[in-house]
Write an enzyme that holds these catalytic residues in place. Structure first.
Site, PDB file in Angstrom:
ATOM      1  N   SER A  93       2.358 -58.236 -48.267  1.00  0.00           N
ATOM      2  CA  SER A  93       2.544 -58.340 -46.823  1.00  0.00           C
ATOM      3  C   SER A  93       1.324 -59.016 -46.234  1.00  0.00           C
ATOM      4  O   SER A  93       0.216 -58.457 -46.262  1.00  0.00           O
ATOM      5  CB  SER A  93       2.706 -56.955 -46.191  1.00  0.00           C
ATOM      6  N   LYS A 147       9.226 -41.268 -61.467  1.00  0.00           N
ATOM      7  CA  LYS A 147       9.341 -40.159 -62.421  1.00  0.00           C
ATOM      8  C   LYS A 147      10.393 -40.382 -63.506  1.00  0.00           C
ATOM      9  O   LYS A 147      10.364 -39.726 -64.537  1.00  0.00           O
ATOM     10  CB  LYS A 147       9.572 -38.838 -61.694  1.00  0.00           C
ATOM     11  N   SER A 163       9.995 -30.004 -57.374  1.00  0.00           N
ATOM     12  CA  SER A 163      10.376 -30.028 -55.968  1.00  0.00           C
ATOM     13  C   SER A 163      11.305 -31.195 -55.685  1.00  0.00           C
ATOM     14  O   SER A 163      11.676 -31.426 -54.557  1.00  0.00           O
ATOM     15  CB  SER A 163       9.128 -30.120 -55.091  1.00  0.00           C
ATOM     16  N   ASN A 215      11.805 -35.044 -57.277  1.00  0.00           N
ATOM     17  CA  ASN A 215      11.976 -36.295 -58.011  1.00  0.00           C
ATOM     18  C   ASN A 215      11.960 -36.121 -59.529  1.00  0.00           C
ATOM     19  O   ASN A 215      12.693 -36.801 -60.240  1.00  0.00           O
ATOM     20  CB  ASN A 215      10.929 -37.318 -57.573  1.00  0.00           C
ATOM     21  N   GLN A 221      15.426 -34.918 -60.483  1.00  0.00           N
ATOM     22  CA  GLN A 221      16.419 -35.999 -60.553  1.00  0.00           C
ATOM     23  C   GLN A 221      16.178 -36.865 -61.773  1.00  0.00           C
ATOM     24  O   GLN A 221      17.117 -37.330 -62.421  1.00  0.00           O
ATOM     25  CB  GLN A 221      16.329 -36.871 -59.306  1.00  0.00           C
ATOM     26  N   GLY A 263      -0.277 -35.785 -57.153  1.00  0.00           N
ATOM     27  CA  GLY A 263       0.097 -34.386 -57.013  1.00  0.00           C
ATOM     28  C   GLY A 263      -0.552 -33.647 -58.176  1.00  0.00           C
ATOM     29  O   GLY A 263      -1.702 -33.219 -58.123  1.00  0.00           O
ATOM     30  N   GLU A 315      -4.489 -37.814 -52.345  1.00  0.00           N
ATOM     31  CA  GLU A 315      -3.704 -36.591 -52.184  1.00  0.00           C
ATOM     32  C   GLU A 315      -3.697 -36.162 -50.726  1.00  0.00           C
ATOM     33  O   GLU A 315      -4.497 -36.628 -49.914  1.00  0.00           O
ATOM     34  CB  GLU A 315      -4.218 -35.476 -53.111  1.00  0.00           C
ATOM     35  N   GLY A 360      -3.997 -30.397 -49.036  1.00  0.00           N
ATOM     36  CA  GLY A 360      -4.019 -29.850 -50.393  1.00  0.00           C
ATOM     37  C   GLY A 360      -4.887 -30.698 -51.301  1.00  0.00           C
ATOM     38  O   GLY A 360      -4.393 -31.369 -52.204  1.00  0.00           O
ATOM     39  N   ASP A 371      -6.797 -30.256 -53.828  1.00  0.00           N
ATOM     40  CA  ASP A 371      -7.261 -29.550 -55.028  1.00  0.00           C
ATOM     41  C   ASP A 371      -7.857 -30.501 -56.058  1.00  0.00           C
ATOM     42  O   ASP A 371      -8.830 -30.156 -56.739  1.00  0.00           O
ATOM     43  CB  ASP A 371      -6.127 -28.742 -55.655  1.00  0.00           C
ATOM     44  N   LYS A 411      10.246 -53.776 -44.582  1.00  0.00           N
ATOM     45  CA  LYS A 411      11.687 -53.491 -44.689  1.00  0.00           C
ATOM     46  C   LYS A 411      12.002 -52.588 -45.874  1.00  0.00           C
ATOM     47  O   LYS A 411      13.019 -52.760 -46.537  1.00  0.00           O
ATOM     48  CB  LYS A 411      12.512 -54.799 -44.795  1.00  0.00           C
ATOM     49  N   SER A 422       5.052 -44.835 -54.705  1.00  0.00           N
ATOM     50  CA  SER A 422       5.587 -44.011 -55.801  1.00  0.00           C
ATOM     51  C   SER A 422       7.049 -43.614 -55.653  1.00  0.00           C
ATOM     52  O   SER A 422       7.699 -43.295 -56.645  1.00  0.00           O
ATOM     53  CB  SER A 422       4.717 -42.770 -55.991  1.00  0.00           C
ATOM     54  N   ASN A 480      12.477 -41.422 -51.736  1.00  0.00           N
ATOM     55  CA  ASN A 480      13.526 -40.428 -51.505  1.00  0.00           C
ATOM     56  C   ASN A 480      13.241 -39.564 -50.290  1.00  0.00           C
ATOM     57  O   ASN A 480      12.574 -38.537 -50.371  1.00  0.00           O
ATOM     58  CB  ASN A 480      13.696 -39.557 -52.749  1.00  0.00           C
TER      59      ASN A 480
HETATM   60  C1  LIG Z   1       5.739 -36.558 -58.259  1.00  0.00           C
HETATM   61  C2  LIG Z   1       5.404 -37.566 -57.253  1.00  0.00           C
HETATM   62  C3  LIG Z   1       4.072 -37.902 -56.997  1.00  0.00           C
HETATM   63  C4  LIG Z   1       2.900 -37.210 -57.676  1.00  0.00           C
HETATM   64  O1  LIG Z   1       2.917 -37.456 -59.060  1.00  0.00           O
HETATM   65  P1  LIG Z   1       2.008 -36.556 -60.037  1.00  0.00           P
HETATM   66  O2  LIG Z   1       2.231 -37.153 -61.370  1.00  0.00           O
HETATM   67  O3  LIG Z   1       2.480 -35.148 -59.925  1.00  0.00           O
HETATM   68  O4  LIG Z   1       0.622 -36.682 -59.557  1.00  0.00           O
HETATM   69  C5  LIG Z   1       3.815 -38.909 -56.088  1.00  0.00           C
HETATM   70  N1  LIG Z   1       4.814 -39.539 -55.428  1.00  0.00           N
HETATM   71  C6  LIG Z   1       6.109 -39.239 -55.639  1.00  0.00           C
HETATM   72  C7  LIG Z   1       7.145 -39.971 -54.874  1.00  0.00           C
HETATM   73  C8  LIG Z   1       6.448 -38.245 -56.560  1.00  0.00           C
HETATM   74  O5  LIG Z   1       7.725 -37.957 -56.768  1.00  0.00           O
END
Ligand SMILES: *Cc1c(COP(=O)(O)O)cnc(C)c1O
Length: 325
Positions: free
Chosen positions: A31, A56, A81, A83, A86, A182, A207, A211, A213, A276, A307, A310
């Site tokens: 972009s 994932k 939680s 992704n 799925q 995450g 992150e 959170g 961590d 878009k 990443s 959804n």
């Molecule tokens: C799971 C997920 C993350 C984090 O991935 P980790 O491997 O747990 O650090 C980031 N973005 C999306 C869209 C995810 O589904």
């Protein structure tokens, strides 16, 4: 943690061969607007266009491809939680493996419906009071199934590393790469690919501010566990890095930066209006981190892992409305 069980870039290469023809090779987008604003070059690796709408699928398909005949028969159990659930459900269907998914009862309806749609069985739990690991372990004992965790597993890390591998192959060396974080599977896999394909590249995890961590863990040199953070980044509501991901991240990453929910919504707005594309809150972490860090990186070539995408359309609209000034 002994060194032998940590995945290496060779495992990322093996994962890339396994997922070839099954996972999408996602586009890298640019972009000019934001490049001008930030004074850097930006390369967006768009995993919102991956199968199931997030990276994932890479790790899930890689892990399930390695099952023995006996494991295939007994099935796979996953907790997530969204992704990862799925991803396991779709990979299991493609490989004809029965799947049971342990999901929080308040997971986004779109994610639950998609998981069910792929033919997986769903078992729900309360994410603020129940221990999903224990529930998954009990199921595994009862059925003989194999638990595939969402990040702390060598085959998951290796599979997730294939996204950054494709990015470096397509655009060449980068100065920095920003990765939503995450449990750290995507970050550690990305760091393995960067080390091999773009050794000077600084790999940052990003992150949620609520959170942090991973940031605390790097500062303290041990895995810090926190309460389930309340953030709109539902894919990064993890309480702690894993033993495997922490080892790789502490060795190979340049550090962790954080982003607030408001900054994530600003990025969702940017992605939708300028590029878009629909990006879920967690998928915006990379750009949010890069935006904050860009002033220190003038002229740099920066990769962003987008990443996932959804997010229910209704939720997307509500978030933009709630944070509009
Ligand atoms: C799971 C997920 C993350 C984090 O991935 P980790 O491997 O747990 O650090 C980031 N973005 C999306 C869209 C995810 O589904």
């Amino acid at each position: 943690m002994s060194l032998e069980i940590l995945p290496t870039f060779d495992d990322v290469l093996a994962a890339a061969r396994r997922i070839d023809g099954h996972a999408h090779r996602t586009p890298v987008m640019r972009s000019s607007t934001i490049e001008r604003d930030l004074g850097v070059e930006l390369f967006f690796k768009c995993e919102n266009f991956q199968r199931i709408g997030a990276f994932k699928f890479r790790g899930a398909f890689n892990a399930l491809s390695r099952f023995t005949a006996a494991q295939r028969q007994a099935g796979v159990i996953a907790y997530s939680s969204g992704n990862h659930a799925q991803a396991i459900a779709l990979a299991a269907r493609l490989l004809e493996i029965p799947a049971t998914i342990v999901m929080p009862a308040d997971a986004p309806e779109g994610k639950m419906a998609a998981t069910r749609g792929y033919g997986a069985k769903i078992v729900t739990y309360d994410r603020y009071s129940e221990d999903r690991d224990a529930i998954a372990r009990e199921l595994a004992e009862a059925t003989g199934g194999t638990v595939i965790p969402p990040y702390n597993h060598p085959d998951i890390v290796a599979g997730q590393g294939t996204a950054a591998k494709e990015l470096f192959e397509e655009v060449g060396a980068l100065d920095a790469l920003f990765v939503p974080t995450g449990g750290g599977g995507l970050l550690s896999g990305s760091a393995l690919s960067a080390m091999a394909l773009s050794p000077g590249c600084k790999v940052y995890g990003v992150e949620p501010e609520a959170g942090n961590d991973a940031q605390q863990s790097l500062e303290q040199g041990r895995i810090v566990r926190i309460e389930t953070p309340r953030t709109i980044a539902d894919g990064a509501q993890t309480q702690a890095l894993g033993a495997i991901t922490f080892e790789i991240i502490r060795k190979l990453s340049a550090g962790i930066v954080t982003a607030s929910d408001r900054e994530l919504v600003d990025c969702m707005d940017f992605f939708a209006s300028r590029m878009k594309i629909i990006v879920e809150p967690t998928g915006c972490l990379g750009l949010a981190g890069a935006r904050k860090t860009a002033p220190r990186l003038a002229g740099a070539r920066i990769g962003i892992i987008v990443s996932g995408g959804n997010v229910d359309p209704g939720t997307f609209c509500n978030l933009l409305a709630a944070y509009s000034r």
